[in-house]
Design an enzyme around this catalytic site. Structure first.
Site, PDB file in Angstrom:
ATOM      1  CD  GLU A   1      -3.194  -0.830   0.294  1.00 27.80           C
ATOM      2  OE1 GLU A   1      -3.526   0.241   0.009  1.00 27.80           O
ATOM      3  OE2 GLU A   1      -3.206  -1.929  -0.523  1.00 27.80           O
TER       4      GLU A   1
ATOM      5  CD  GLU B   1      -5.608   9.389  -2.914  1.00 22.91           C
ATOM      6  OE1 GLU B   1      -6.084   9.317  -3.930  1.00 22.91           O
ATOM      7  OE2 GLU B   1      -6.202   9.719  -1.831  1.00 22.91           O
TER       8      GLU B   1
ATOM      9  CG  ASN C   1     -13.656   4.847   5.765  1.00 21.42           C
ATOM     10  OD1 ASN C   1     -14.608   4.187   6.218  1.00 21.42           O
ATOM     11  ND2 ASN C   1     -13.692   4.888   4.596  1.00 21.42           N
TER      12      ASN C   1
END
Length: 369
Positions: A222, A231, A269
């Site tokens: 990841e 990101e 989230n």
């Protein structure tokens, strides 16, 4: 990166929950009781559930908040024909007994349960939980004071052994991630383990090491070998604000992009992870990219509690023998498994077998998905 995996779960749960709505009958007489409230059910604004012979209507998104004790619920009046039984009240006052059972990591507790922790203090569960540490997960536990006799026996110690014990040594960690970003510290990872004592600490020594290798292998994939903290595609940043949530996006429209070892994203989230960990990540999402322990905790939170597009948590996949392939399914199975992206799957498998070798264990069966 696998930013969509948690979103699918949340949407699916919301849709599944919507099927349980039963509207009350005419106010001229007592309504029929709706489907009983469940601590695991996700409710959205307008949905109705029964509890203690009353129907309750949710004002906004909620899960694990008991009707009658949380502002999210509006009492719709008495109902007949079912509903949850009235719970037995917790004893209070001078007749309280302080002879509560010792807390056990990984054992399921329900709201109202009282336990004695290893520090000698008592804690009461404020929400159902699968055995979270009372001193870490303050959303699920609160200190509890009683006036009765106290136990004389020494509390059962936490099964994690010595404080900070982890099946991966710092030297092995550095061997796994020779080019890692200094942000991802070994000490931050070890500190995060206190939030979920069952992580890499369940089953035989082989299973413990296999789970640690599996988690770190997926994290490796990841983050490009623990290189990336956030990101990289900044064009996606404004997309992760679901303004329809009752709490909105208080940190800003573009504040909930992917961060940390599992690339936590979306405002709901951040809220769910923060609620579970006792940290206000909804208003302080940057903690995931500035505090190594918080970043690791969000990754372990997902690993231990979220099914993602799979059918089980990654933790359960490893400790129950389903194999490494099921952890891939739980993390990014919708895009990679069943032939979706075999190269990505193989990349994760390669890292897992390498890490298992560093820890001196076999990788086991069912490596692919």
């Amino acid at each position: 990166m696998s930013r969509l995996r948690i979103v699918v779960t949340v949407v699916a749960l919301a849709v599944a929950g919507a099927l349980a709505v039963i509207l009350p009958t005419s106010p001229a007489s007592a309504a029929a009781c709706a489907t009983p409230w469940s601590s695991s059910q996700v409710y959205t604004g307008g949905m109705i559930a029964s509890y203690n012979s009353h129907n309750w209507q949710a004002k906004w998104w909620t899960q694990n908040e008991k009707p009658g004790t949380a502002a999210v619920w509006t009492d719709q009046g008495t109902c007949t024909g079912g509903g949850n039984p009235t719970p037995t009240p917790t004893p209070s006052g001078p007749t309280d007994s302080c002879l509560f059972p010792n807390w056990v990591a990984g054992r399921a507790y329900v709201t109202g349960d009282i336990v004695r922790y290893t520090n000698g203090r008592n804690y009461r569960a404020t929400h159902d939980n699968p055995g979270y540490d009372p001193t870490v997960s303050t959303w699920y536990w609160e200190p509890y004071t009683c006036t009765g006799p106290t136990p004389t026996a020494t509390p059962t110690p936490t099964p994690t052994g010595p404080a900070g014990a982890f099946v991966v040594t710092e030297a092995q960690f550095n061997q796994m991630f020779p080019s890692r970003n200094p942000f991802y510290t070994y000490n931050g990872l070890v500190a995060a383990l206190r939030a979920y004592p069952a992580f890499a600490n369940t089953g035989s020594d082989t299973v413990k090491k296999q789970e640690a290798a599996a988690f770190l292998a997926n994290v490796n994939h990841e983050t490009g070998g623990l290189v990336y903290i956030v990101e990289q595609n900044t064009a996606n940043y404004p997309h992760y604000c679901d303004a329809t949530q009752p709490y909105g996006c208080p940190a800003g429209q573009a504040a909930y992009y992917g961060r940390g070892p599992i690339q936590l994203s979306w405002n709901f989230n951040y809220k769910a992870a923060g609620d579970a960990l006792g940290i206000d990540l909804l208003r302080n999402p940057n903690l995931v990219q500035t505090d190594a322990s918080v970043a690791w905790q969000t990754g372990i939170w997902y690993w231990m509690t979220q099914n993602g597009p799979g059918t089980m948590t990654a933790h359960n996949a490893m400790v129950n023998g389903a194999g490494f392939g099921e952890t891939i399914r739980s993390i990014n199975g919708a895009l990679e498994c069943n032939g979706g992206n075999p190269a990505q799957v193989q990349s994760r498998i390669n890292a897992y077998t390498r890490f298992a070798g560093i820890l001196g264990v076999t990788p086991g069966n069912n490596l692919s998905c």
